[in-house]
Design a protein around this motif. Structure first.
Motif, PDB file in Angstrom:
ATOM      1  N   GLY A   1       4.926 -19.078  33.227  1.00  0.00           N
ATOM      2  CA  GLY A   1       5.565 -19.405  34.500  1.00  0.00           C
ATOM      3  C   GLY A   1       4.992 -20.663  35.110  1.00  0.00           C
ATOM      4  N   PRO A   2       5.460 -21.026  36.304  1.00  0.00           N
ATOM      5  CA  PRO A   2       4.958 -22.242  36.963  1.00  0.00           C
ATOM      6  C   PRO A   2       3.506 -22.122  37.410  1.00  0.00           C
ATOM      7  CG  PRO A   2       6.459 -21.037  38.404  1.00  0.00           C
ATOM      8  CD  PRO A   2       6.536 -20.375  37.070  1.00  0.00           C
ATOM      9  N   GLU A   3       3.033 -20.894  37.643  1.00  0.00           N
ATOM     10  CA  GLU A   3       1.649 -20.672  38.039  1.00  0.00           C
ATOM     11  C   GLU A   3       0.919 -19.921  36.933  1.00  0.00           C
ATOM     12  OE1 GLU A   3       0.210 -21.865  40.713  1.00  0.00           O
ATOM     13  OE2 GLU A   3       2.080 -22.787  41.390  1.00  0.00           O
ATOM     14  N   PRO A   4      -0.347 -20.257  36.692  1.00  0.00           N
ATOM     15  CA  PRO A   4      -1.079 -19.579  35.621  1.00  0.00           C
ATOM     16  C   PRO A   4      -1.394 -18.126  35.981  1.00  0.00           C
ATOM     17  CG  PRO A   4      -2.539 -21.021  36.849  1.00  0.00           C
ATOM     18  CD  PRO A   4      -1.166 -21.281  37.362  1.00  0.00           C
ATOM     19  N   ARG A   5      -1.358 -17.280  34.977  1.00  0.00           N
ATOM     20  CA  ARG A   5      -1.716 -15.871  35.168  1.00  0.00           C
ATOM     21  C   ARG A   5      -2.309 -15.351  33.867  1.00  0.00           C
ATOM     22  NH1 ARG A   5       0.558 -10.946  34.142  1.00  0.00           N
ATOM     23  NH2 ARG A   5       0.007  -9.253  35.574  1.00  0.00           N
TER      24      ARG A   5
ATOM     25  N   PHE B   1      -2.201 -25.474  31.256  1.00  0.00           N
ATOM     26  CA  PHE B   1      -2.450 -25.813  32.663  1.00  0.00           C
ATOM     27  C   PHE B   1      -3.682 -26.713  32.733  1.00  0.00           C
ATOM     28  CE2 PHE B   1      -0.123 -21.842  32.704  1.00  0.00           C
ATOM     29  CZ  PHE B   1       0.853 -22.065  33.664  1.00  0.00           C
ATOM     30  N   PRO B   2      -3.529 -28.008  32.406  1.00  0.00           N
ATOM     31  CA  PRO B   2      -4.673 -28.924  32.369  1.00  0.00           C
ATOM     32  C   PRO B   2      -5.423 -28.941  33.702  1.00  0.00           C
ATOM     33  CG  PRO B   2      -2.735 -29.946  31.395  1.00  0.00           C
ATOM     34  CD  PRO B   2      -2.272 -28.673  32.010  1.00  0.00           C
ATOM     35  N   GLY B   3      -6.751 -28.977  33.599  1.00  0.00           N
ATOM     36  CA  GLY B   3      -7.580 -29.002  34.790  1.00  0.00           C
ATOM     37  C   GLY B   3      -8.032 -27.644  35.258  1.00  0.00           C
ATOM     38  N   LEU B   4      -7.547 -26.575  34.638  1.00  0.00           N
ATOM     39  CA  LEU B   4      -7.978 -25.220  34.982  1.00  0.00           C
ATOM     40  C   LEU B   4      -8.783 -24.635  33.820  1.00  0.00           C
ATOM     41  CD1 LEU B   4      -4.827 -23.720  36.757  1.00  0.00           C
ATOM     42  CD2 LEU B   4      -6.877 -24.709  37.791  1.00  0.00           C
ATOM     43  N   PHE B   5      -9.912 -24.027  34.140  1.00  0.00           N
ATOM     44  CA  PHE B   5     -10.858 -23.553  33.136  1.00  0.00           C
ATOM     45  C   PHE B   5     -11.117 -22.055  33.308  1.00  0.00           C
ATOM     46  CE2 PHE B   5     -11.537 -28.002  33.667  1.00  0.00           C
ATOM     47  CZ  PHE B   5     -12.040 -28.500  32.477  1.00  0.00           C
ATOM     48  N   LEU B   6     -11.426 -21.387  32.192  1.00  0.00           N
ATOM     49  CA  LEU B   6     -11.866 -20.001  32.280  1.00  0.00           C
ATOM     50  C   LEU B   6     -13.082 -19.925  33.188  1.00  0.00           C
ATOM     51  CD1 LEU B   6     -11.617 -18.553  28.642  1.00  0.00           C
ATOM     52  CD2 LEU B   6     -10.048 -18.192  30.557  1.00  0.00           C
ATOM     53  N   SER B   7     -13.107 -18.913  34.067  1.00  0.00           N
ATOM     54  CA  SER B   7     -14.229 -18.791  34.987  1.00  0.00           C
ATOM     55  C   SER B   7     -14.470 -17.333  35.340  1.00  0.00           C
ATOM     56  CB  SER B   7     -13.976 -19.596  36.270  1.00  0.00           C
ATOM     57  OG  SER B   7     -12.865 -19.083  36.967  1.00  0.00           O
ATOM     58  N   THR B   8     -15.717 -17.044  35.656  1.00  0.00           N
ATOM     59  CA  THR B   8     -16.084 -15.727  36.144  1.00  0.00           C
ATOM     60  C   THR B   8     -16.362 -15.832  37.640  1.00  0.00           C
ATOM     61  OG1 THR B   8     -18.400 -16.134  35.559  1.00  0.00           O
ATOM     62  CG2 THR B   8     -17.048 -14.990  33.944  1.00  0.00           C
ATOM     63  N   ALA B   9     -16.101 -14.750  38.369  1.00  0.00           N
ATOM     64  CA  ALA B   9     -16.297 -14.739  39.815  1.00  0.00           C
ATOM     65  C   ALA B   9     -17.786 -14.613  40.135  1.00  0.00           C
ATOM     66  CB  ALA B   9     -15.513 -13.598  40.444  1.00  0.00           C
TER      67      ALA B   9
ATOM     68  N   ALA C   1       2.376 -20.966  20.719  1.00  0.00           N
ATOM     69  CA  ALA C   1       0.926 -20.861  20.682  1.00  0.00           C
ATOM     70  C   ALA C   1       0.238 -21.478  21.893  1.00  0.00           C
ATOM     71  CB  ALA C   1       0.392 -21.519  19.410  1.00  0.00           C
ATOM     72  N   THR C   2       0.867 -22.468  22.549  1.00  0.00           N
ATOM     73  CA  THR C   2       0.183 -23.215  23.608  1.00  0.00           C
ATOM     74  C   THR C   2      -0.297 -22.354  24.775  1.00  0.00           C
ATOM     75  OG1 THR C   2       1.329 -25.266  23.026  1.00  0.00           O
ATOM     76  CG2 THR C   2       0.402 -25.131  25.244  1.00  0.00           C
ATOM     77  N   PRO C   3       0.470 -21.386  25.290  1.00  0.00           N
ATOM     78  CA  PRO C   3      -0.039 -20.575  26.410  1.00  0.00           C
ATOM     79  C   PRO C   3      -1.304 -19.789  26.071  1.00  0.00           C
ATOM     80  CG  PRO C   3       2.340 -20.315  26.182  1.00  0.00           C
ATOM     81  CD  PRO C   3       1.875 -21.036  24.967  1.00  0.00           C
ATOM     82  N   PHE C   4      -1.579 -19.586  24.792  1.00  0.00           N
ATOM     83  CA  PHE C   4      -2.751 -18.822  24.359  1.00  0.00           C
ATOM     84  C   PHE C   4      -3.923 -19.745  23.965  1.00  0.00           C
ATOM     85  CE2 PHE C   4       1.066 -16.397  23.447  1.00  0.00           C
ATOM     86  CZ  PHE C   4       0.763 -15.123  23.911  1.00  0.00           C
ATOM     87  N   THR C   5      -3.777 -21.042  24.228  1.00  0.00           N
ATOM     88  CA  THR C   5      -4.722 -22.029  23.707  1.00  0.00           C
ATOM     89  C   THR C   5      -5.614 -22.589  24.810  1.00  0.00           C
ATOM     90  OG1 THR C   5      -3.153 -22.643  21.972  1.00  0.00           O
ATOM     91  CG2 THR C   5      -4.911 -24.207  22.445  1.00  0.00           C
ATOM     92  N   PHE C   6      -6.880 -22.825  24.455  1.00  0.00           N
ATOM     93  CA  PHE C   6      -7.862 -23.391  25.369  1.00  0.00           C
ATOM     94  C   PHE C   6      -8.617 -24.503  24.631  1.00  0.00           C
ATOM     95  CE2 PHE C   6      -7.004 -19.111  26.620  1.00  0.00           C
ATOM     96  CZ  PHE C   6      -6.961 -19.140  28.002  1.00  0.00           C
ATOM     97  N   TYR C   7      -8.775 -25.638  25.315  1.00  0.00           N
ATOM     98  CA  TYR C   7      -9.576 -26.721  24.760  1.00  0.00           C
ATOM     99  C   TYR C   7     -11.048 -26.417  25.054  1.00  0.00           C
ATOM    100  CZ  TYR C   7      -5.293 -29.492  24.328  1.00  0.00           C
ATOM    101  OH  TYR C   7      -4.049 -29.952  23.990  1.00  0.00           O
ATOM    102  N   LYS C   8     -11.836 -26.299  23.996  1.00  0.00           N
ATOM    103  CA  LYS C   8     -13.246 -25.974  24.168  1.00  0.00           C
ATOM    104  C   LYS C   8     -14.082 -27.254  24.144  1.00  0.00           C
ATOM    105  CE  LYS C   8     -16.050 -24.370  20.979  1.00  0.00           C
ATOM    106  NZ  LYS C   8     -17.242 -25.225  21.245  1.00  0.00           N
ATOM    107  N   THR C   9     -14.940 -27.407  25.136  1.00  0.00           N
ATOM    108  CA  THR C   9     -15.865 -28.533  25.213  1.00  0.00           C
ATOM    109  C   THR C   9     -17.280 -28.007  25.100  1.00  0.00           C
ATOM    110  OG1 THR C   9     -14.356 -29.770  26.625  1.00  0.00           O
ATOM    111  CG2 THR C   9     -16.643 -30.479  26.602  1.00  0.00           C
ATOM    112  N   PHE C  10     -18.075 -28.640  24.254  1.00  0.00           N
ATOM    113  CA  PHE C  10     -19.446 -28.210  24.000  1.00  0.00           C
ATOM    114  C   PHE C  10     -20.399 -29.194  24.657  1.00  0.00           C
ATOM    115  CE2 PHE C  10     -22.928 -27.783  20.591  1.00  0.00           C
ATOM    116  CZ  PHE C  10     -23.532 -26.737  21.262  1.00  0.00           C
ATOM    117  N   GLY C  11     -21.289 -28.698  25.516  1.00  0.00           N
ATOM    118  CA  GLY C  11     -22.222 -29.568  26.211  1.00  0.00           C
ATOM    119  C   GLY C  11     -23.615 -29.581  25.632  1.00  0.00           C
ATOM    120  N   GLY C  12     -23.793 -28.993  24.464  1.00  0.00           N
ATOM    121  CA  GLY C  12     -25.108 -28.960  23.840  1.00  0.00           C
ATOM    122  C   GLY C  12     -25.651 -27.554  23.728  1.00  0.00           C
ATOM    123  N   SER C  13     -25.453 -26.750  24.789  1.00  0.00           N
ATOM    124  CA  SER C  13     -25.849 -25.341  24.749  1.00  0.00           C
ATOM    125  C   SER C  13     -24.744 -24.433  25.259  1.00  0.00           C
ATOM    126  CB  SER C  13     -27.113 -25.100  25.589  1.00  0.00           C
ATOM    127  OG  SER C  13     -28.230 -25.700  24.993  1.00  0.00           O
TER     128      SER C  13
END
Length: 426
Positions: free
Chosen positions: A351-355, A395-403, A374-386
């Protein structure tokens, strides 16, 4: 991962040679037509030669004054597996727990790659104090290698040839942790003592039972104004690039696990001999995922929830499973993410808003399907060293997050609230 100076003059690239050759104007002085025309042609040739020398001299001068190759300095945090940070005491780097106001004492690590050594072994030069004090290995009185800090500009060392080996360490990665082996003293690694507030040192691989050889090595979320100001004080004729975490695209840190995953599913790009049998279908990779507060994932009411998993409920932890998305840019590490061994996939919705939701579809089915599926199930992973971040491809600019609170569902958030995760391969 720098500017290139032109290697040849424009004149040379066009194939111009000395007058009277095919490279000059395509024709030499005419031998027929009388002495007057011959003398005129010689004057034209001499003038052309003079102009050619003047132009070459001007271009050569410009080349000599071209800017040097850009040096990128990276700012990272380095701490050991016991969560002890580095700070300076008596001109030595010491590892210890820094609480409260003492947290400001932590020394950030500034590093540059040493491209003169084997790139596959990830050679780096390490420093503190904005790159002005570099970590060096040398022989002690007893003949064993030891560490010391030397006052030298880190940007000069990649051009120092063989002498830079004393400042260089080969990085190796496993399960979110890094080891640093001395390039000048093979078999000797950076280590900390099991006791707190002891100096950073070197030990052999066989000393792993009495020393801590494993470190977290993570891109800093931001570079302070003082760090930027110090690093911009560059010697004349040098250009400097400073790389710190600001959620911009930076020079990537290699994640060996992801290299192996993409090679398993997509190959290395090399041609296969038709007589070689096709290997069986590769399977998803499985990981334990934890945030920086060591909260893991569990399944509650059909949703993934981040919670502190103690001994009693550790069995409830849900590992994640991943496969590549073959339709998107490989260099951005696009992963189709799921749970339950890859039988359920994590979707951001269409949809227009992520869920975020879990759907009963297999990762291998999505891998074989088309891009839109496949795209709605896909996440770009970035590795920062650890640690790792996961940006929603749909939805570019939105990242998996915990509260911030416990037992809250996994969600999506913009960069300031995006969560860095630890991954451990199962």
């Amino acid at each position: 991962m720098g500017e290139r100076c032109p290697g040849t003059s424009r004149t040379a690239r066009r194939g111009h040679g000395a007058p009277g050759t095919a490279g000059a104007t395509g024709r030499g002085p005419q031998c027929s037509g009388g002495a007057g025309r011959g003398r005129g042609a010689l004057r034209v040739a001499a003038l052309s030669l003079a102009l050619l020398f003047l132009r070459a001299e001007a271009e050569g001068f410009a080349l000599c004054h071209a800017p040097a190759l850009q040096t990128k300095v990276f700012q990272y945090r380095l701490w050991d597996v016991n969560q002890r940070s580095l700070y300076l005491r008596d001109d030595q780097l010491v590892a210890g727990h820094l609480q409260g106001a003492n947290a400001a004492l932590e020394e950030k690590v500034f590093w540059v790659p040493n491209r003169a050594l084997e790139p596959a072994r990830l050679p780096v030069i390490l420093s503190v104090r904005h790159g002005s004090r570099c970590l060096r290995t040398e022989r002690g009185p007893a003949g064993e290698p030891r560490l010391r800090l030397q006052d030298v500009d880190i940007r000069e060392l990649p051009r120092a040839g063989d002498s830079a080996a004393a400042f260089t360490f080969f990085r190796s990665y496993r399960d979110g942790l890094w080891r640093f082996e001395s390039a000048a003293h093979p078999g000797w690694f950076l280590c900390t003592s099991p006791r707190g507030h002891q100096p950073l040192a070197l030990c052999r691989h066989c000393d792993v039972t009495s020393h801590l050889l494993d470190f977290y090595f993570q891109l800093c979320p931001a570079m302070s104004r003082a760090s930027r100001a110090a690093l911009r004080r560059t010697p004349q004729g040098h250009r400097l690039g400073v790389m710190a975490g600001s959620w911009d695209t930076v020079e990537g840190v290699i994640d060996p696990d992801m290299v192996a995953l993409f090679d398993d599913f997509l190959g290395t790009g090399e041609c296969r001999c038709p007589r070689v049998p096709v290997p069986p279908q590769p399977q998803p990779y499985h990981y334990v995922l934890r945030d920086t507060e060591q909260q893991g994932l569990c399944l509650r009411d059909g949703r993934l929830v981040a919670t502190s998993l103690q001994v009693a409920n550790a069995a409830q932890e849900e590992p994640i499973s991943v496969v590549p998305n073959r339709h998107l840019e490989r260099r951005r590490c696009p992963l189709i993410v799921g749970i339950r061994g890859g039988t359920r996939a994590l979707s951001c919705g269409t949809g227009p808003e992520p869920r975020l939701s879990l759907e009963d579809v297999g990762l291998l089915e999505l891998f074989s399907g088309d891009k839109d599926r496949a795209t709605p199930f896909t996440f770009y992973k970035t590795f920062g060293g650890s640690t790792h971040t996961f940006e929603a491809a749909a939805f570019p600019g939105l990242f998996l997050s915990t509260a911030t609170g416990p037992d809250e569902p996994l969600g999506l958030a913009p960069p300031p609230s995006a969560t860095a995760f630890y991954l451990r391969r199962k």
